[in-house]
Design a protein around this motif. Structure first.
Motif, PDB file in Angstrom:
ATOM      1  N   ARG A 184     -48.860 130.302  12.747  1.00 30.93           N
ATOM      2  CA  ARG A 184     -49.980 130.085  13.643  1.00 30.93           C
ATOM      3  C   ARG A 184     -51.074 131.056  13.235  1.00 30.93           C
ATOM      4  N   SER A 185     -52.290 130.527  13.151  1.00 31.45           N
ATOM      5  CA  SER A 185     -53.413 131.363  12.746  1.00 31.45           C
ATOM      6  C   SER A 185     -54.361 131.461  13.934  1.00 31.45           C
ATOM      7  N   VAL A 186     -54.572 132.679  14.444  1.00 30.28           N
ATOM      8  CA  VAL A 186     -55.545 132.821  15.533  1.00 30.28           C
ATOM      9  C   VAL A 186     -56.752 133.565  14.986  1.00 30.28           C
ATOM     10  N   ARG A 187     -57.917 133.134  15.402  1.00 29.13           N
ATOM     11  CA  ARG A 187     -59.131 133.728  14.830  1.00 29.13           C
ATOM     12  C   ARG A 187     -59.515 135.014  15.551  1.00 29.13           C
ATOM     13  N   VAL A 188     -58.593 135.949  15.540  1.00 26.80           N
ATOM     14  CA  VAL A 188     -58.826 137.274  16.106  1.00 26.80           C
ATOM     15  C   VAL A 188     -58.438 138.261  15.021  1.00 26.80           C
ATOM     16  N   SER A 262     -58.622 145.838  24.710  1.00 27.71           N
ATOM     17  CA  SER A 262     -57.473 145.208  25.381  1.00 27.71           C
ATOM     18  C   SER A 262     -57.427 143.692  25.154  1.00 27.71           C
ATOM     19  N   GLU A 263     -58.605 143.056  25.100  1.00 22.14           N
ATOM     20  CA  GLU A 263     -58.609 141.586  24.959  1.00 22.14           C
ATOM     21  C   GLU A 263     -58.108 141.125  23.587  1.00 22.14           C
ATOM     22  N   PRO A 264     -58.700 141.631  22.459  1.00 22.82           N
ATOM     23  CA  PRO A 264     -58.154 141.200  21.157  1.00 22.82           C
ATOM     24  C   PRO A 264     -56.679 141.551  20.979  1.00 22.82           C
ATOM     25  N   VAL A 265     -56.260 142.722  21.485  1.00 20.28           N
ATOM     26  CA  VAL A 265     -54.852 143.110  21.341  1.00 20.28           C
ATOM     27  C   VAL A 265     -53.962 142.135  22.114  1.00 20.28           C
ATOM     28  N   GLN A 266     -54.447 141.746  23.298  1.00 22.81           N
ATOM     29  CA  GLN A 266     -53.713 140.775  24.117  1.00 22.81           C
ATOM     30  C   GLN A 266     -53.558 139.444  23.377  1.00 22.81           C
ATOM     31  N   SER A 267     -54.640 139.013  22.707  1.00 26.73           N
ATOM     32  CA  SER A 267     -54.588 137.742  21.951  1.00 26.73           C
ATOM     33  C   SER A 267     -53.538 137.809  20.847  1.00 26.73           C
ATOM     34  N   ILE A 268     -53.456 138.971  20.183  1.00 28.76           N
ATOM     35  CA  ILE A 268     -52.470 139.117  19.095  1.00 28.76           C
ATOM     36  C   ILE A 268     -51.058 139.073  19.678  1.00 28.76           C
ATOM     37  N   CYS A 269     -50.853 139.771  20.801  1.00 34.31           N
ATOM     38  CA  CYS A 269     -49.529 139.752  21.450  1.00 34.31           C
ATOM     39  C   CYS A 269     -49.141 138.333  21.851  1.00 34.31           C
ATOM     40  N   GLU A 270     -50.118 137.585  22.385  1.00 31.85           N
ATOM     41  CA  GLU A 270     -49.832 136.204  22.820  1.00 31.85           C
ATOM     42  C   GLU A 270     -49.451 135.332  21.636  1.00 31.85           C
ATOM     43  N   ALA A 271     -50.149 135.527  20.504  1.00 24.46           N
ATOM     44  CA  ALA A 271     -49.832 134.724  19.312  1.00 24.46           C
ATOM     45  C   ALA A 271     -48.405 134.983  18.859  1.00 24.46           C
TER      46      ALA A 271
END
Length: 348
Positions: A184-188, A262-271
């Motif tokens: 999965r590739s997330v654009r973060v 906190s937001e970008p880190v959260q996105s990485i954790c979710e991915a």
């Protein structure tokens, strides 16, 4: 023609390129990673024609500091090419810089692409590399390259999970038997973190800072977890006060940076969580056993491994040379091409 092709092959050293959003690394067969420069190009615009002034390190110093006639841009956005002509010039420049003699050389080049790249984006990268003077252009998926570079045993029938945090994208992949089971590739990535810091300071302190300052904050005191005392280390930063328009200097603490990120880190954790949910149970069992490997420049963010450990409960380790992992892996794919033939795509 075939003879000429093989002759050019004798004279040139094949190379692997990690065409990143933030940095481009070039690996030359038999010599290792010999070039690592920012993916930035500065050009002079006169009567509608572009003339390249500087590429790489020199151009990066010009970012955000150029007069009207000069433009400094980053041709790669989110892991793929955003400006075709400029990207081609950049690749040409890097190939020339590595190859001192340019007459005979037509190297074979392997480039890594994000797993989530569309066929159109892949074709753009391939065309750029070919028109920059490559004999053949192969593409390899970034997570596979990152895992090879981090020294993971990807050809074994066990599950390996790699999280590659680059400038534009974060790639989360589960690998087994030398190929991708789930990715999965997330654009973060690092850029999104810089933006988050800029936006935070604009909202909280009415201070406008540039990308270069944001990056400096991130690399100096950036952290993914709130420090125990809520403040942590501090640094002085300068920018423009938005209320009265004059430049000013303020102090920013690690706690504030952690809040901003906190937001970008959260996105990485979710991915990572999403990838774990989609992993077949036997491979998931292997991942619990082996843990998760972090690679890429974003893996150097302070305490990111601890933040991920808290979110997933798995053992998280950061690769030794995380900045160069993808380039080293792409290079190894070039060295051991016969064994890794199935992961390199030469035609699409």
């Amino acid at each position: 023609m075939a003879f000429l092709g093989s002759l050019q092959g004798v004279f040139s050293s094949d190379m692997a390129i990690d065409l990143g959003t933030a940095n481009t690394l070039v690996y030359v067969k038999g010599r290792g990673v010999i070039l690592s420069e920012p993916s930035v190009v500065a050009y002079h615009v006169k009567d509608g024609t572009k003339k390249v002034l500087a590429v790489g390190e020199d151009a990066k110093l010009m970012l955000g500091r150029t007069p009207g006639s000069i433009e400094a841009i980053r041709p790669m956005r989110e892991g793929v090419i955003a400006d075709f002509d400029v990207a081609e010039e950049m690749i040409k420049h890097f190939i020339r810089k590595v190859h001192k003699r340019s007459t005979f050389s037509k190297p074979k080049i392997i480039v890594c692409v994000p797993h989530g790249a569309t066929p159109v984006e892949k074709r753009a990268i391939r065309q750029s590399v070919l028109s920059a003077g490559a004999r053949r252009a192969g593409l390899i998926a970034e997570p596979i390259a990152a895992a090879i570079g981090a020294g993971m045993p990807i050809t074994d029938p066990t599950g390996n999970m790699v999280v590659d945090i680059g400038g534009g994208t974060t790639e989360v992949a589960v690998l087994s038997l030398g190929d991708i089971v789930y990715a999965r590739s997330v654009r973060v990535g690092g850029d999104r973190m810089d933006e988050a810091i800029i936006n935070y300071l604009r909202r909280q302190h009415n201070l406008l800072i540039g990308e270069a300052t944001a990056e400096r904050i991130k690399t100096s005191i950036g952290t993914a977890r709130m420090p125990d005392d809520g403040r942590g280390a501090c640094m002085l930063i300068r920018g423009r006060d938005l209320l009265n328009g004059v430049p000013k200097e303020i102090e920013i603490s690690q706690g504030q940076v952690a809040e901003a990120l906190s937001e970008p880190v959260q996105s990485i954790c979710e991915a990572v969580m999403t990838a774990l949910e989609a992993t077949p149970p036997d491979l998931a069992a292997d991942i619990v056993d082996r843990g998760v490997m972090l690679t890429g420049g974003g893996a150097l963010l302070g305490e990111l491994d601890l933040a991920l450990r808290e979110a997933t409960g798995l053992a998280i380790s950061v690769a030794d040379d995380s900045l160069n992992c993808v380039a080293l892996g792409t290079g190894k794919a070039l060295e051991y091409e016969k064994q890794l033939r199935h992961v390199i795509d030469y035609d699409s």
